[in-house]
Design a protein around this motif. Sequence first.
Motif, PDB file in Angstrom:
ATOM      1  N   MET A   1       0.508  -0.455  -0.088  1.00 36.15           N
ATOM      2  CA  MET A   1       0.052   0.118   0.479  1.00 36.15           C
ATOM      3  C   MET A   1       1.001   1.123  -0.168  1.00 36.15           C
ATOM      4  O   MET A   1       1.668   1.084   0.782  1.00 36.15           O
ATOM      5  N   CYS A   2       0.657   2.510  -0.769  1.00 37.88           N
ATOM      6  CA  CYS A   2       1.210   3.268  -0.965  1.00 37.88           C
ATOM      7  C   CYS A   2       1.409   4.244   0.830  1.00 37.88           C
ATOM      8  O   CYS A   2       0.240   4.578   1.440  1.00 37.88           O
ATOM      9  N   THR A   3       2.388   5.314   0.459  1.00 33.56           N
ATOM     10  CA  THR A   3       2.532   5.991   1.892  1.00 33.56           C
ATOM     11  C   THR A   3       1.340   7.078   1.105  1.00 33.56           C
ATOM     12  O   THR A   3       0.870   7.872   2.676  1.00 33.56           O
ATOM     13  N   GLU A   4       0.991   7.129   0.118  1.00 35.34           N
ATOM     14  CA  GLU A   4      -0.130   8.692  -0.491  1.00 35.34           C
ATOM     15  C   GLU A   4      -1.183   8.089   1.632  1.00 35.34           C
ATOM     16  O   GLU A   4      -1.768   9.509   1.215  1.00 35.34           O
ATOM     17  N   ALA A   5      -1.398   6.581   1.109  1.00 37.11           N
ATOM     18  CA  ALA A   5      -3.134   6.520   2.381  1.00 37.11           C
ATOM     19  C   ALA A   5      -2.496   7.006   3.462  1.00 37.11           C
ATOM     20  O   ALA A   5      -3.443   7.258   4.989  1.00 37.11           O
ATOM     21  N   LEU A   6      -1.442   7.460   4.324  1.00 39.90           N
ATOM     22  CA  LEU A   6      -0.631   7.788   5.366  1.00 39.90           C
ATOM     23  C   LEU A   6      -0.638   9.035   5.745  1.00 39.90           C
ATOM     24  O   LEU A   6      -1.574  10.147   5.675  1.00 39.90           O
ATOM     25  N   ILE A   7      -0.268   9.375   3.860  1.00 36.39           N
ATOM     26  CA  ILE A   7      -0.135  11.368   3.954  1.00 36.39           C
ATOM     27  C   ILE A   7      -1.161  11.918   3.876  1.00 36.39           C
ATOM     28  O   ILE A   7      -1.423  12.813   4.051  1.00 36.39           O
ATOM     29  N   ALA A   8      -1.720  11.825   2.802  1.00 35.15           N
ATOM     30  CA  ALA A   8      -4.078  12.890   2.827  1.00 35.15           C
ATOM     31  C   ALA A   8      -3.920  12.530   4.373  1.00 35.15           C
ATOM     32  O   ALA A   8      -4.292  13.796   4.297  1.00 35.15           O
ATOM     33  N   PRO A   9      -4.073  11.369   5.017  1.00 33.21           N
ATOM     34  CA  PRO A   9      -5.354  11.952   6.068  1.00 33.21           C
ATOM     35  C   PRO A   9      -4.617  12.642   7.434  1.00 33.21           C
ATOM     36  O   PRO A   9      -4.901  13.827   7.834  1.00 33.21           O
ATOM     37  N   LEU A  10      -2.769  12.888   6.980  1.00 38.96           N
ATOM     38  CA  LEU A  10      -2.516  13.963   7.308  1.00 38.96           C
ATOM     39  C   LEU A  10      -2.452  15.088   7.432  1.00 38.96           C
ATOM     40  O   LEU A  10      -2.542  15.738   8.215  1.00 38.96           O
ATOM     41  N   ARG A  11      -2.226  15.091   5.714  1.00 37.86           N
ATOM     42  CA  ARG A  11      -2.195  17.066   5.512  1.00 37.86           C
ATOM     43  C   ARG A  11      -3.686  16.757   5.572  1.00 37.86           C
ATOM     44  O   ARG A  11      -3.776  18.544   5.592  1.00 37.86           O
ATOM     45  N   LYS A  12      -5.222  16.143   5.667  1.00 37.91           N
ATOM     46  CA  LYS A  12      -6.546  16.261   5.666  1.00 37.91           C
ATOM     47  C   LYS A  12      -6.260  17.459   7.324  1.00 37.91           C
ATOM     48  O   LYS A  12      -7.080  18.268   7.299  1.00 37.91           O
ATOM     49  N   ALA A  13      -6.115  16.953   7.746  1.00 35.74           N
ATOM     50  CA  ALA A  13      -5.587  16.880   9.382  1.00 35.74           C
ATOM     51  C   ALA A  13      -5.391  18.372   9.217  1.00 35.74           C
ATOM     52  O   ALA A  13      -5.696  19.252  10.680  1.00 35.74           O
ATOM     53  N   LYS A  14      -4.442  18.971   9.108  1.00 37.85           N
ATOM     54  CA  LYS A  14      -3.389  19.695   9.280  1.00 37.85           C
ATOM     55  C   LYS A  14      -4.465  20.546   8.810  1.00 37.85           C
ATOM     56  O   LYS A  14      -4.388  21.687   8.910  1.00 37.85           O
ATOM     57  N   THR A  15      -4.712  20.513   6.723  1.00 35.34           N
ATOM     58  CA  THR A  15      -5.271  21.165   6.616  1.00 35.34           C
ATOM     59  C   THR A  15      -6.568  21.968   7.289  1.00 35.34           C
ATOM     60  O   THR A  15      -7.170  22.964   8.142  1.00 35.34           O
ATOM     61  N   ASP A  16      -7.769  21.362   7.923  1.00 35.45           N
ATOM     62  CA  ASP A  16      -8.984  21.112   9.191  1.00 35.45           C
ATOM     63  C   ASP A  16      -8.426  21.853  10.018  1.00 35.45           C
ATOM     64  O   ASP A  16      -9.045  22.490  11.398  1.00 35.45           O
ATOM     65  N   GLY A  17      -6.968  21.913  10.721  1.00 32.14           N
ATOM     66  CA  GLY A  17      -6.157  22.189  11.582  1.00 32.14           C
ATOM     67  C   GLY A  17      -6.675  21.736  13.217  1.00 32.14           C
ATOM     68  O   GLY A  17      -6.649  21.737  13.913  1.00 32.14           O
ATOM     69  N   ASN A  18      -7.061  19.591  12.564  1.00 31.13           N
ATOM     70  CA  ASN A  18      -6.969  19.490  13.667  1.00 31.13           C
ATOM     71  C   ASN A  18      -5.444  18.550  14.215  1.00 31.13           C
ATOM     72  O   ASN A  18      -5.638  18.134  15.632  1.00 31.13           O
ATOM     73  N   ILE A  19      -4.748  19.341  13.672  1.00 33.72           N
ATOM     74  CA  ILE A  19      -3.293  18.822  13.713  1.00 33.72           C
ATOM     75  C   ILE A  19      -2.151  20.329  13.324  1.00 33.72           C
ATOM     76  O   ILE A  19      -2.513  20.894  12.761  1.00 33.72           O
ATOM     77  N   GLN A  20      -1.566  20.780  14.672  1.00 36.60           N
ATOM     78  CA  GLN A  20      -0.491  22.055  14.075  1.00 36.60           C
ATOM     79  C   GLN A  20       0.444  21.446  13.228  1.00 36.60           C
ATOM     80  O   GLN A  20       0.981  21.854  12.743  1.00 36.60           O
ATOM     81  N   GLY A  21       1.917  20.832  13.782  1.00 34.60           N
ATOM     82  CA  GLY A  21       3.220  20.245  12.820  1.00 34.60           C
ATOM     83  C   GLY A  21       3.803  21.233  13.496  1.00 34.60           C
ATOM     84  O   GLY A  21       3.362  21.405  15.273  1.00 34.60           O
ATOM     85  N   MET A  22       4.746  20.508  13.229  1.00 37.68           N
ATOM     86  CA  MET A  22       5.918  21.563  13.532  1.00 37.68           C
ATOM     87  C   MET A  22       6.601  22.570  12.981  1.00 37.68           C
ATOM     88  O   MET A  22       6.318  22.319  12.144  1.00 37.68           O
ATOM     89  N   ARG A  23       7.274  23.655  13.769  1.00 34.31           N
ATOM     90  CA  ARG A  23       7.419  24.876  12.847  1.00 34.31           C
ATOM     91  C   ARG A  23       9.457  25.070  13.422  1.00 34.31           C
ATOM     92  O   ARG A  23       8.838  25.064  14.927  1.00 34.31           O
ATOM     93  N   ILE A  24      10.066  25.434  12.846  1.00 33.10           N
ATOM     94  CA  ILE A  24      11.348  25.427  13.167  1.00 33.10           C
ATOM     95  C   ILE A  24      11.797  27.420  13.121  1.00 33.10           C
ATOM     96  O   ILE A  24      12.328  27.133  13.983  1.00 33.10           O
ATOM     97  N   SER A  25      10.960  27.530  12.647  1.00 31.01           N
ATOM     98  CA  SER A  25      11.431  28.880  13.091  1.00 31.01           C
ATOM     99  C   SER A  25       9.786  30.040  12.117  1.00 31.01           C
ATOM    100  O   SER A  25       8.641  29.290  11.517  1.00 31.01           O
ATOM    101  N   CYS A  26       8.986  30.845  12.693  1.00 28.18           N
ATOM    102  CA  CYS A  26       8.372  31.759  12.431  1.00 28.18           C
ATOM    103  C   CYS A  26       8.092  31.180  11.151  1.00 28.18           C
ATOM    104  O   CYS A  26       6.630  31.956  10.981  1.00 28.18           O
ATOM    105  N   ALA A  27       9.089  31.791   9.833  1.00 25.26           N
ATOM    106  CA  ALA A  27       9.249  31.696   8.431  1.00 25.26           C
ATOM    107  C   ALA A  27       8.612  30.370   7.481  1.00 25.26           C
ATOM    108  O   ALA A  27       8.375  30.771   6.365  1.00 25.26           O
ATOM    109  N   SER A  28       9.175  29.344   8.509  1.00 24.08           N
ATOM    110  CA  SER A  28       9.137  28.308   8.336  1.00 24.08           C
ATOM    111  C   SER A  28       7.357  27.625   8.195  1.00 24.08           C
ATOM    112  O   SER A  28       6.852  28.159   8.460  1.00 24.08           O
ATOM    113  N   PRO A  29       7.367  26.946   7.089  1.00 23.23           N
ATOM    114  CA  PRO A  29       5.866  25.826   7.049  1.00 23.23           C
ATOM    115  C   PRO A  29       5.776  25.025   8.603  1.00 23.23           C
ATOM    116  O   PRO A  29       7.415  24.317   8.490  1.00 23.23           O
TER     117      PRO A  29
END
Length: 195
Positions: A1-29
């Motif tokens: 199974m492709c890792t896209e099946a894992l990445i897509a829900p993570l991206r959606k959760a990030k877009t929906d604001g359910n997870i924030q992720g980590m930022r290295i600096s203020c200007a970085s994604p």
Amino acid sequence: MCTEALIAPLRKAKTDGNIQGMRISCASPRVSHLLFVDDSLFFCKADAHQSKEVIDIIRLYGEASGQEINFSKSSIMFGTDNATKIRQEIENIVGINQEGVMGTYLGLTVKIHGSKTQVFAFVRERLQSRVNTWTAKFLSEGGKEVLIKSQTQALPTYVMSYYLLLKAICTKLSSAIANFWWSPKADSRGIHWVA
């Protein structure tokens, strides 16, 4: 199974604001995950809701693909500002109790704390040990130049591509290279004509 099946829900959760992720600096994604050949790193804010969201996505992927988490090999890391109560709550939600066992990952220090000189001392030690093995050999100036350019200057480049090294460490690296260049033979110090 492709890792896209894992990445897509993570991206959606990030877009929906359910997870924030980590930022290295203020200007970085914000980064929510890093996937390597056989390792995966997931990042979120240290709260119960985001931790549950990430582990639910990982478990759902595991059920669909058959690639389950090995909890005995997994670890969890927290920032220094997180209270013990929050840490324990998240560890219970995620099911991982090993905290911060990753000292280095892909040859780099994962958690930087305390003296930066001590944290990055391994770069100088690695360079010094490599130079010490060469000084016993009889090399011409051309041979020394090739070794310096191909080995000693390349050695700290990987670390420096991720971290800004202190001036004191860079000075010690330059000093080790200069000692190798100017010494006429092993166990002797030559005159450094260029200060």
